[in-house]
Structures are given as structure tokens and as C-alpha cells.
Design a protein around this motif. Structure first.
Motif, PDB file in Angstrom:
ATOM      1  N   PRO A 105      38.179 -61.252 -67.219  1.00 55.93           N
ATOM      2  CA  PRO A 105      39.499 -60.736 -67.501  1.00 55.93           C
ATOM      3  C   PRO A 105      40.264 -60.420 -66.219  1.00 55.93           C
ATOM      4  O   PRO A 105      39.657 -60.011 -65.229  1.00 55.93           O
ATOM      5  CB  PRO A 105      39.204 -59.452 -68.281  1.00 55.93           C
ATOM      6  N   ALA A 106      41.592 -60.589 -66.271  1.00 57.85           N
ATOM      7  CA  ALA A 106      42.456 -60.165 -65.163  1.00 57.85           C
ATOM      8  C   ALA A 106      43.103 -58.853 -65.594  1.00 57.85           C
ATOM      9  O   ALA A 106      43.868 -58.826 -66.566  1.00 57.85           O
ATOM     10  CB  ALA A 106      43.503 -61.229 -64.881  1.00 57.85           C
ATOM     11  N   THR A 107      42.757 -57.777 -64.919  1.00 58.63           N
ATOM     12  CA  THR A 107      43.290 -56.453 -65.302  1.00 58.63           C
ATOM     13  C   THR A 107      44.713 -56.294 -64.753  1.00 58.63           C
ATOM     14  O   THR A 107      45.160 -57.069 -63.898  1.00 58.63           O
ATOM     15  CB  THR A 107      42.408 -55.350 -64.702  1.00 58.63           C
ATOM     16  N   ALA A 108      45.397 -55.241 -65.209  1.00 58.22           N
ATOM     17  CA  ALA A 108      46.747 -54.945 -64.701  1.00 58.22           C
ATOM     18  C   ALA A 108      46.681 -54.717 -63.189  1.00 58.22           C
ATOM     19  O   ALA A 108      47.549 -55.178 -62.444  1.00 58.22           O
ATOM     20  CB  ALA A 108      47.289 -53.700 -65.404  1.00 58.22           C
ATOM     21  N   ASP A 109      45.635 -54.023 -62.745  1.00 60.52           N
ATOM     22  CA  ASP A 109      45.484 -53.768 -61.305  1.00 60.52           C
ATOM     23  C   ASP A 109      45.302 -55.075 -60.534  1.00 60.52           C
ATOM     24  O   ASP A 109      45.891 -55.269 -59.472  1.00 60.52           O
ATOM     25  CB  ASP A 109      44.281 -52.847 -61.080  1.00 60.52           C
ATOM     26  N   CYS A 110      44.527 -55.973 -61.093  1.00 60.13           N
ATOM     27  CA  CYS A 110      44.293 -57.256 -60.429  1.00 60.13           C
ATOM     28  C   CYS A 110      45.612 -58.031 -60.315  1.00 60.13           C
ATOM     29  O   CYS A 110      45.934 -58.575 -59.255  1.00 60.13           O
ATOM     30  CB  CYS A 110      43.255 -58.061 -61.206  1.00 60.13           C
ATOM     31  N   GLN A 164      47.652 -52.642 -74.762  1.00 61.79           N
ATOM     32  CA  GLN A 164      48.911 -53.312 -75.102  1.00 61.79           C
ATOM     33  C   GLN A 164      50.119 -52.684 -74.410  1.00 61.79           C
ATOM     34  O   GLN A 164      51.047 -53.372 -74.014  1.00 61.79           O
ATOM     35  CB  GLN A 164      49.091 -53.381 -76.631  1.00 61.79           C
ATOM     36  N   GLN A 165      50.062 -51.345 -74.201  1.00 58.03           N
ATOM     37  CA  GLN A 165      51.190 -50.686 -73.541  1.00 58.03           C
ATOM     38  C   GLN A 165      51.236 -51.059 -72.055  1.00 58.03           C
ATOM     39  O   GLN A 165      52.300 -51.244 -71.471  1.00 58.03           O
ATOM     40  CB  GLN A 165      51.073 -49.167 -73.726  1.00 58.03           C
ATOM     41  N   ALA A 220      56.909 -52.557 -67.706  1.00 60.20           N
ATOM     42  CA  ALA A 220      57.801 -53.374 -66.870  1.00 60.20           C
ATOM     43  C   ALA A 220      57.128 -53.807 -65.568  1.00 60.20           C
ATOM     44  O   ALA A 220      57.369 -54.917 -65.073  1.00 60.20           O
ATOM     45  CB  ALA A 220      59.069 -52.585 -66.565  1.00 60.20           C
ATOM     46  N   ALA A 221      56.269 -52.934 -65.012  1.00 58.09           N
ATOM     47  CA  ALA A 221      55.626 -53.290 -63.738  1.00 58.09           C
ATOM     48  C   ALA A 221      54.692 -54.486 -63.926  1.00 58.09           C
ATOM     49  O   ALA A 221      54.695 -55.428 -63.130  1.00 58.09           O
ATOM     50  CB  ALA A 221      54.847 -52.088 -63.202  1.00 58.09           C
ATOM     51  N   THR A 222      53.893 -54.445 -65.015  1.00 57.62           N
ATOM     52  CA  THR A 222      52.970 -55.561 -65.272  1.00 57.62           C
ATOM     53  C   THR A 222      53.769 -56.839 -65.557  1.00 57.62           C
ATOM     54  O   THR A 222      53.429 -57.920 -65.053  1.00 57.62           O
ATOM     55  CB  THR A 222      52.061 -55.236 -66.475  1.00 57.62           C
ATOM     56  N   ALA A 223      54.844 -56.694 -66.352  1.00 60.20           N
ATOM     57  CA  ALA A 223      55.658 -57.869 -66.684  1.00 60.20           C
ATOM     58  C   ALA A 223      56.234 -58.477 -65.404  1.00 60.20           C
ATOM     59  O   ALA A 223      56.233 -59.701 -65.228  1.00 60.20           O
ATOM     60  CB  ALA A 223      56.772 -57.478 -67.647  1.00 60.20           C
ATOM     61  N   ALA A 224      56.698 -57.615 -64.497  1.00 60.94           N
ATOM     62  CA  ALA A 224      57.283 -58.128 -63.246  1.00 60.94           C
ATOM     63  C   ALA A 224      56.207 -58.797 -62.393  1.00 60.94           C
ATOM     64  O   ALA A 224      56.437 -59.858 -61.792  1.00 60.94           O
ATOM     65  CB  ALA A 224      57.939 -56.980 -62.476  1.00 60.94           C
TER      66      ALA A 224
END
Ligand code: PMT
Length: 403
Positions: free
Chosen positions: A90-95, A127-128, A133-137
Motif C-alpha cells: 500500500p501507498a500511505t498518505a505519508d508516502c 477515507q477522510q 485536500a493535501a492528499t488530493a494535491a
């Protein structure tokens, strides 16, 4: 199922609950033909053990950027070069954030920067966090740079919430990975190629053989692997390196070459007989070195089995390609071999001309099949092999379409 034959996949596993699925993902990638090496982040080790992924991938798991052991062997640059694909799942938000920022403070992000291979990420998070917005960007930045994405999927999450953020299933990730590669003319096919000379023993130190170097057969193997085929060489004694992504069985005599070829037939779509097989062998190989006590020595030779004719007569049979090495009446003799040996295609090779044929870097051939022929002018064996393979792919497709 799409395939990953001949592809090296570096699988980066980050720290999220979906890391346990990395074990299944390794299997799915391997089932498609990939060779897989795993990089784990520190976070990933909280969810799955390196030993599990080592056992499944059959390679040591890479964990540290500054690991002395790893730097001597497969350091981050070597790993980056080895990869045909870097898959992070998996690719985490931090990654995603660290990839977007171009960080290089652990092995995975460093390999991501250092590799010229395509990068595919399979995000997995709450999911949140995915909707933030940061993850989407960050994801948009990565996609704008050409990084590929699979998922995330919708559904129940380990945290108890429902929404978009689950890692895609391993089979879907492996299919997406395979779909990233442009598939060659022999994609997904299994090719067996005989190459080099055979040696027929006279006694423990002497043999009958010929001047074949194996160059033509090895060039064909490289071209078949480049064209996406799972390729195996059955090679007589030569001094050549095995081309990348090619499996190899070494043999000495014609009978050994026949045995090795027949063993591979159940997994063979196309058989190419490029070897210069000795037509005859001494009837008896002496147990001890033959002494020079006689003025004249007579040898009785007996016929060797014809490997390519045996393969062409098998049921079921692969698409069978033979060579014809001739010193005169090239096309007439070659067409005779096409018919007599029951071949689908014959590569007529004039071996009388200077600088081509046996043990040379160049060759010139004419391809013959029922109802057609194509002369391929003199060139290096590498480029000639690529042309021969193109023709083989076309004739193979035509034969399967019943044309
Ligand atoms: O290896 P290199 O130095 O690069 O040289 C390349 C080459 C000249 C050896 C190659 O291009 C070539 O022409 N290979 C075929 C050599 C040969 O033995 O040809 P042939 O005409 O004798 O045999 C006809 C076909 O039957 C060949 O496909 C051969 O592999 C096959 N055969 C022959 C005898 C036998 N007992 N079993 C076979 O399968």
C-alpha cells in the motif's frame, strides 16, 4: 490474465493495515511471470514480517538506505536500475506526501527518485485522509509527473468507516501493473531455442563437433525475450553469457539436446532449432583415451536423432522453425528440409560465404515457408535476429488464424 514475463518488479510496502495484502500481491505478480524484490518501510514491519515477504519473493527484503550489506550487493542505485517497475502498495498518505515532496530519506523514496522505471502507486488509507485536500494535491502532483495509480477502492475500512480508501485487490493491482507494459510481438508466448554445437564423445577427452559459436541462437533468444516471450535456451557448449530474462539448459550431445528439448515441449508455443547438431556420433565412445598404436583408425558413426523433426512430429506440436545451413543450392535444399522435416518455417543460411554463418558476428538468411519467402540481407546477428523474430511472430499468428 495479462503477463509480466521478463519483468523485474520492485514492490514497496508501506505501513498500513493493507500491508498484509502485500503477501498476496507478491504471488499475483509472480503468477504473471514477474521477478519480485521487496522494499519495506519501518512502518510496514509493524503489519507484516520481512521474513514472510522474503520467503514469498525468494529474495532478501530491502529495508535500510544505509545498510552496509545491501550497499555492497544490491544498493539503492542497483535496485533502482534493476526495476522495470516500482510498485508501491500500500501507498500511505505519508508516502504520497514524501514522494510529492521529492524526499530521499529512506530506501523506498530514494529508489523512487533514482529509478527510470515507471512507478505505480496503490493508495490505501482512511477515507477522510484520502479525501483531504493535501492528499488530493499530492496525488495530483504525482500523476502530473507521470506516476500511475490504481485505486483506492470503495467499501468497508479497517477503521470501521465506509468510503473510498481501501487498497485495490492484489489481482487488480497486478493486472494494472501488467497493463503498463507495451507488449511485444511474442507477448505471453513460450519459446524454446536450441543453440550452439553438440559434442559427440570419441573417448573421455576427444569429441566430434563443429564451429558453431552459439551467437545466432543466443541473439534469437535475446530478441524473443525482448518481444515478450518466456524464452528458454537449450545450449550446446559455448562461451556466451545468457541474455537477460532468458532461462538456459546446458547440454553436450545431440541426444542430451533432444531429451532437454522434449522435456520443455509441454510448455512451448514456438520451437526454434538454431543449433548445429552433429548428424552422426561414434557408435561407441571408448571408456579410456584411445591410444595411437594403430597406423589407421576406423570409426563407425551412427545417425543421431533429428531433434527438430521429432519436435515437428509431436502431438500437440509447437510452431516449429528450423535452420538450413547449406554451402550450395541453398533455397532448394532449404525448401526440401521445410517439407521433409515438417517445419512451419525454415531459415536458409548460406554458410559458404566469407564472414557470415558459423562463428561470425554477421549473418544473411532467407526465410521460407509454404507459399512464401523473405530474404533478409547481411547484418549483425542481433539486428537480424530481431527481423527473424518479427517474421516468426507474423507466421505464428497467421498459422493460428488458419491462414
Ligand atoms: O552458432 P553460430 O556460430 O552463430 O552459427 C550460426 C549457425 C550457422 C550454426 C546457424 O545460423 C545455423 O545455420 N544453424 C543450423 C545448423 C545446422 O546444423 O543446419 P542443418 O542444415 O544441418 O540442420 C537443419 C535443421 O535441423 C537445423 O534447424 C538443425 O538445428 C536441425 N537438426 C539437425 C540435425 C539433428 N540431428 N537435429 C536437428 O534438430
Amino acid at each position: 490474465m495479462a503477463h509480466l514475463f521478463n519483468r523485474n518488479v520492485v514492490l514497496g510496502v508501506c505501513g498500513g493495515i493493507a500491508a498484509y495484502k502485500a503477501a498476496f500481491l507478491v504471488r499475483e505478480l509472480q503468477a504473471r511471470g514477474a521477478d519480485v524484490r521487496v522494499i519495506m518501510t519501518r512502518g510496514a514491519e509493524a503489519f507484516i514480517t520481512p521474513l514472510t515477504l522474503q520467503a514469498l519473493s525468494t529474495h532478501p527484503v530491502h529495508r535500510d538506505l544505509l545498510d552496509e550489506e545491501a550497499e555492497r550487493g544490491m544498493g539503492h542505485i542497483e535496485l533502482a536500475r534493476w526495476a522495470d517497475l516500482l510498485l508501491i502498495a500500500p501507498a500511505t498518505a505519508d508516502c504520497l506526501a514524501r514522494l510529492a515532496a521529492g524526499r530521499a530519506d529512506d530506501l523506498l523514496t530514494t529508489v523512487a527518485l533514482a529509478t527510470a522505471a515507471p512507478v505505480l502507486v496503490a493508495p490505501a488509507m482512511n477515507q477522510q485522509m484520502w479525501a483531504d485536500a493535501a492528499t488530493a494535491a499530492n496525488m495530483a502532483t504525482l500523476e502530473a509527473r507521470g506516476i500511475h495509480r490504481v485505486g483506492p477502492a470503495d467499501g468497508d475500512q479497517a477503521c470501521g468507516e465506509v468510503g473510498t480508501g481501501r487498497m485495490s485487490e492484489p489481482a487488480a493491482i497486478a493486472e494494472r501493473a501488467a497493463g503498463l507494459f507495451e507488449h511485444g510481438a511474442l507477448a505471453g508466448l513460450r519459446v524454446v531455442i536450441t543453440a550452439g554445437p553438440t559434442r559427440e564423445a570419441l573417448d573421455p577427452v576427444r569429441y566430434l563437433s563443429n564451429h558453431s559459436s552459439g551467437k545466432m541462437g543466443f541473439a534469437l533468444a535475446a530478441a524473443c525475450a525482448d518481444a515478450g516471450a518466456r524464452t528458454t535456451l537449450v545450449s550446446g557448449p559455448v562461451t556466451l553469457e545468457t541474455p537477460p530474462h532468458v532461462a538456459r539448459t546446458d547440454v553436450e550431445s545431440a541426444r542430451e539436446m533432444l531429451e532437454a528439448s522434449l522435456a520443455l515441449l509441454p510448455a512451448c508455443d514456438i520451437f526454434i532449432a538454431c543449433a548445429a547438431v552433429a548428424d552422426y556420433r561414434p557408435e561407441h565412445a571408448a571408456d579410456d583415451k584411445i591410444k595411437k598404436s594403430e597406423e589407421r583408425l576406423s570409426l563407425t558413426l551412427v545417425r543421431n536423432p533429428d531433434i527438430v523433426a521429432t519436435v515437428a512430429a509431436a502431438d500437440p506440436r509447437p510452431f516449429t522453425v528450423g535452420f538450413a545451413a547449406e554451402t550450395r543450392d541453398l533455397l532448394a535444399y532449404a525448401r526440401g528440409k521445410l517439407e521433409r522435416k515438417g517445419l512451419d518455417l525454415v531459415v536458409a543460411n548460406d554458410v559458404s560465404a566469407e564472414g557470415i554463418g558459423f562463428n561470425s558476428d554477421d549473418n544473411a538468411v532467407t526465410l521460407l515457408w509454404a507459399g512464401g519467402e523473405a530474404p533478409l540481407p547481411r547484418s549483425g546477428k542481433g539486428s537480424l535476429a530481431r527481423l527473424i523474430v518479427q517474421h516468426i511472430a507474423e507466421r505464428y499468428s497467421a498459422s493460428r488464424a488458419g491462414l
